[in-house]
Design a protein around this motif. Structure first.
Motif, PDB file in Angstrom:
ATOM      1  N   PHE A 132      71.396 -21.096   9.855  1.00  0.00           N
ATOM      2  CA  PHE A 132      71.678 -19.717   9.459  1.00  0.00           C
ATOM      3  C   PHE A 132      72.177 -18.962  10.685  1.00  0.00           C
ATOM      4  CE2 PHE A 132      67.519 -19.352  11.266  1.00  0.00           C
ATOM      5  CZ  PHE A 132      67.447 -18.073  11.790  1.00  0.00           C
ATOM      6  N   VAL A 133      73.008 -17.991  10.438  1.00  0.00           N
ATOM      7  CA  VAL A 133      73.636 -17.202  11.493  1.00  0.00           C
ATOM      8  C   VAL A 133      73.026 -15.807  11.444  1.00  0.00           C
ATOM      9  CG1 VAL A 133      75.812 -16.325  12.420  1.00  0.00           C
ATOM     10  CG2 VAL A 133      75.757 -18.542  11.268  1.00  0.00           C
ATOM     11  N   ARG A 137      78.368 -12.750  16.400  1.00  0.00           N
ATOM     12  CA  ARG A 137      79.044 -13.705  17.286  1.00  0.00           C
ATOM     13  C   ARG A 137      78.895 -15.141  16.804  1.00  0.00           C
ATOM     14  NH1 ARG A 137      77.342 -11.488  23.317  1.00  0.00           N
ATOM     15  NH2 ARG A 137      78.278  -9.394  23.107  1.00  0.00           N
ATOM     16  N   GLY A 138      78.104 -15.358  15.772  1.00  0.00           N
ATOM     17  CA  GLY A 138      77.957 -16.700  15.219  1.00  0.00           C
ATOM     18  C   GLY A 138      76.844 -17.506  15.839  1.00  0.00           C
ATOM     19  N   ASP A 139      75.763 -16.859  16.285  1.00  0.00           N
ATOM     20  CA  ASP A 139      74.626 -17.596  16.843  1.00  0.00           C
ATOM     21  C   ASP A 139      73.918 -18.366  15.733  1.00  0.00           C
ATOM     22  OD1 ASP A 139      75.212 -16.491  19.276  1.00  0.00           O
ATOM     23  OD2 ASP A 139      73.840 -14.797  19.034  1.00  0.00           O
ATOM     24  N   LYS A 140      73.805 -19.689  15.904  1.00  0.00           N
ATOM     25  CA  LYS A 140      73.244 -20.562  14.874  1.00  0.00           C
ATOM     26  C   LYS A 140      71.820 -20.958  15.225  1.00  0.00           C
ATOM     27  CE  LYS A 140      77.793 -22.578  13.892  1.00  0.00           C
ATOM     28  NZ  LYS A 140      78.568 -23.840  13.855  1.00  0.00           N
ATOM     29  N   HIS A 141      70.983 -21.064  14.181  1.00  0.00           N
ATOM     30  CA  HIS A 141      69.602 -21.496  14.335  1.00  0.00           C
ATOM     31  C   HIS A 141      69.255 -22.402  13.159  1.00  0.00           C
ATOM     32  CE1 HIS A 141      69.014 -18.487  17.489  1.00  0.00           C
ATOM     33  NE2 HIS A 141      69.629 -17.628  16.691  1.00  0.00           N
ATOM     34  N   PRO A 142      68.367 -23.395  13.369  1.00  0.00           N
ATOM     35  CA  PRO A 142      67.971 -24.259  12.245  1.00  0.00           C
ATOM     36  C   PRO A 142      67.225 -23.472  11.175  1.00  0.00           C
ATOM     37  CG  PRO A 142      66.649 -24.719  14.190  1.00  0.00           C
ATOM     38  CD  PRO A 142      67.743 -23.814  14.631  1.00  0.00           C
ATOM     39  N   LEU A 143      67.539 -23.768   9.918  1.00  0.00           N
ATOM     40  CA  LEU A 143      66.975 -23.018   8.800  1.00  0.00           C
ATOM     41  C   LEU A 143      65.567 -23.496   8.435  1.00  0.00           C
ATOM     42  CD1 LEU A 143      67.558 -20.856   6.631  1.00  0.00           C
ATOM     43  CD2 LEU A 143      68.464 -22.690   5.187  1.00  0.00           C
ATOM     44  N   GLU A 144      65.246 -24.755   8.703  1.00  0.00           N
ATOM     45  CA  GLU A 144      63.974 -25.320   8.255  1.00  0.00           C
ATOM     46  C   GLU A 144      62.780 -24.697   8.977  1.00  0.00           C
ATOM     47  OE1 GLU A 144      61.882 -29.720   7.729  1.00  0.00           O
ATOM     48  OE2 GLU A 144      63.863 -29.511   8.655  1.00  0.00           O
ATOM     49  N   THR A 145      62.935 -24.443  10.277  1.00  0.00           N
ATOM     50  CA  THR A 145      61.836 -23.879  11.066  1.00  0.00           C
ATOM     51  C   THR A 145      61.877 -22.358  11.142  1.00  0.00           C
ATOM     52  OG1 THR A 145      63.155 -24.139  13.093  1.00  0.00           O
ATOM     53  CG2 THR A 145      61.674 -25.937  12.473  1.00  0.00           C
ATOM     54  N   SER A 146      62.748 -21.715  10.389  1.00  0.00           N
ATOM     55  CA  SER A 146      62.879 -20.265  10.480  1.00  0.00           C
ATOM     56  C   SER A 146      61.896 -19.522   9.584  1.00  0.00           C
ATOM     57  CB  SER A 146      64.304 -19.846  10.100  1.00  0.00           C
ATOM     58  OG  SER A 146      64.578 -20.170   8.758  1.00  0.00           O
ATOM     59  N   GLY A 147      61.296 -20.198   8.606  1.00  0.00           N
ATOM     60  CA  GLY A 147      60.394 -19.548   7.672  1.00  0.00           C
ATOM     61  C   GLY A 147      61.081 -18.994   6.443  1.00  0.00           C
ATOM     62  N   LEU A 148      62.391 -19.171   6.334  1.00  0.00           N
ATOM     63  CA  LEU A 148      63.135 -18.682   5.173  1.00  0.00           C
ATOM     64  C   LEU A 148      63.145 -19.675   4.028  1.00  0.00           C
ATOM     65  CD1 LEU A 148      66.194 -17.182   7.098  1.00  0.00           C
ATOM     66  CD2 LEU A 148      64.194 -15.959   6.245  1.00  0.00           C
ATOM     67  N   VAL A 149      62.791 -20.932   4.298  1.00  0.00           N
ATOM     68  CA  VAL A 149      62.783 -21.961   3.256  1.00  0.00           C
ATOM     69  C   VAL A 149      61.382 -22.042   2.653  1.00  0.00           C
ATOM     70  CG1 VAL A 149      63.236 -24.386   2.749  1.00  0.00           C
ATOM     71  CG2 VAL A 149      64.544 -23.218   4.529  1.00  0.00           C
ATOM     72  N   PRO A 150      61.234 -21.945   1.316  1.00  0.00           N
ATOM     73  CA  PRO A 150      59.897 -22.030   0.693  1.00  0.00           C
ATOM     74  C   PRO A 150      59.398 -23.476   0.650  1.00  0.00           C
ATOM     75  CG  PRO A 150      61.564 -21.722  -0.989  1.00  0.00           C
ATOM     76  CD  PRO A 150      62.287 -21.636   0.322  1.00  0.00           C
ATOM     77  N   LYS A 151      58.795 -23.919   1.751  1.00  0.00           N
ATOM     78  CA  LYS A 151      58.323 -25.296   1.843  1.00  0.00           C
ATOM     79  C   LYS A 151      56.948 -25.481   1.206  1.00  0.00           C
ATOM     80  CE  LYS A 151      58.745 -27.227   5.816  1.00  0.00           C
ATOM     81  NZ  LYS A 151      58.659 -27.448   7.282  1.00  0.00           N
ATOM     82  N   TYR A 152      56.133 -24.416   1.199  1.00  0.00           N
ATOM     83  CA  TYR A 152      54.746 -24.559   0.747  1.00  0.00           C
ATOM     84  C   TYR A 152      54.637 -24.726  -0.767  1.00  0.00           C
ATOM     85  CZ  TYR A 152      53.578 -23.158   5.466  1.00  0.00           C
ATOM     86  OH  TYR A 152      53.469 -23.100   6.822  1.00  0.00           O
ATOM     87  N   ILE A 153      55.664 -24.311  -1.515  1.00  0.00           N
ATOM     88  CA  ILE A 153      55.565 -24.446  -2.968  1.00  0.00           C
ATOM     89  C   ILE A 153      55.692 -25.900  -3.410  1.00  0.00           C
ATOM     90  CG2 ILE A 153      56.447 -22.120  -3.346  1.00  0.00           C
ATOM     91  CD1 ILE A 153      59.164 -23.313  -3.993  1.00  0.00           C
ATOM     92  N   ASN A 154      56.110 -26.774  -2.522  1.00  0.00           N
ATOM     93  CA  ASN A 154      56.248 -28.185  -2.860  1.00  0.00           C
ATOM     94  C   ASN A 154      54.964 -28.972  -2.603  1.00  0.00           C
ATOM     95  OD1 ASN A 154      58.971 -27.743  -3.534  1.00  0.00           O
ATOM     96  ND2 ASN A 154      59.609 -28.048  -1.403  1.00  0.00           N
TER      97      ASN A 154
END
Length: 262
Positions: A132-133, A137-154
């Protein structure tokens, strides 16, 4: 001002001044002497004359031959070993010479070209990393460790109450059941009486009316509390108001109220 100074220099005449007065001598108290004075003096003189000559009596005199040499404390390198030409082993040449023939007769069952081609055809393509940006300026970061992905519902236990909460709820329910059984037993014996809703409202209304009367009397106090009776009256009214507030809060918090008959 002048008269007062004259009185200080020349005191008032009196008959008692003609009497001979005894000379007062101040007696000094005896000088303090420590009980450890002799012990300290002995300890100070005990080792003072032990080595008064040229050092201790029994001492090893260094030999004149064992003197410190120059550069003797510097680290020394090991002695160089001279290797004779006949002791040297021939170096192995990793690059074959142009006149050398290739080794023949080596055969492997695995065909690496076909194996690599089959793996490339049948292999699952790699998924791109989700990013995700967060800036223009286009700074990129991994989406999985950002807390934006609902991982706990799985998870398997998602949405279920934890074990400690279930256990606590069961204990609270059991305690409430025991209390209800005790109350019913006391009601059957006639030792307690349940207060009806109308009686509860009347008691609550009476407490609030008493609080209004005490508060009205408190508001009528004088601004300056400068006497002890005023101070005691103010403290008494404050204590009554606090007690009434506690009683009102207690009745409002509990809807069911029991009163002992005795």
């Amino acid at each position: 001002m002048i008269c007062s100074k004259m009185k200080e220099v020349y005191p008032v005449e009196s008959v008692y001044n003609l009497l001979a007065q005894e000379e007062v001598t101040s007696v000094k108290p005896p000088r303090y002497k420590s009980t450890f004075r002799e012990t300290v003096r002995y300890d100070a003189k005990k080792n003072k004359t032990a080595c008064k000559t040229m050092g201790p009596v029994k001492v090893e005199v260094p030999s004149p031959k064992e003197f410190l040499l120059k550069h003797s404390k510097e680290p020394k390198l090991p002695e160089r070993q001279i290797i004779k030409p006949e002791d040297k082993q021939p170096k192995q040449s990793f690059i074959p010479h142009r006149t050398d023939l290739p080794i023949m007769g080596i055969y492997t069952k695995k065909n690496f070209i076909r194996t690599n081609a089959a793996e490339a055809i049948m292999g699952v393509p790699k998924k791109p990393q989700l990013i995700f940006v967060d800036s223009k300026r286009g700074d990129k970061h991994p989406l999985e460790t950002s807390g934006l992905v609902p991982k706990y519902i799985n998870k398997k236990d998602y949405g279920e109450n934890p074990k400690y909460l279930t256990k606590k709820n069961e204990e609270v329910k059991r305690a409430q059941e025991e209390y209800d059984a005790y109350v019913k037993a006391r009601l059957r014996e006639g030792a307690m009486k349940q207060l009806s809703q109308e009686e509860r409202d009347d008691v609550l209304l009476g407490l609030k009316k008493n609080w209004d009367e005490v508060h009205h009397e408190y508001q009528g106090l004088s601004v300056v509390i400068d006497t002890l009776p005023k101070k005691m009256r103010k403290e008494r009214l404050e204590m009554e108001m606090k007690q009434l507030e506690r009683d009102i809060h207690l009745i409002e918090r509990h809807k069911i109220i029991y009163i002992a008959n005795n």
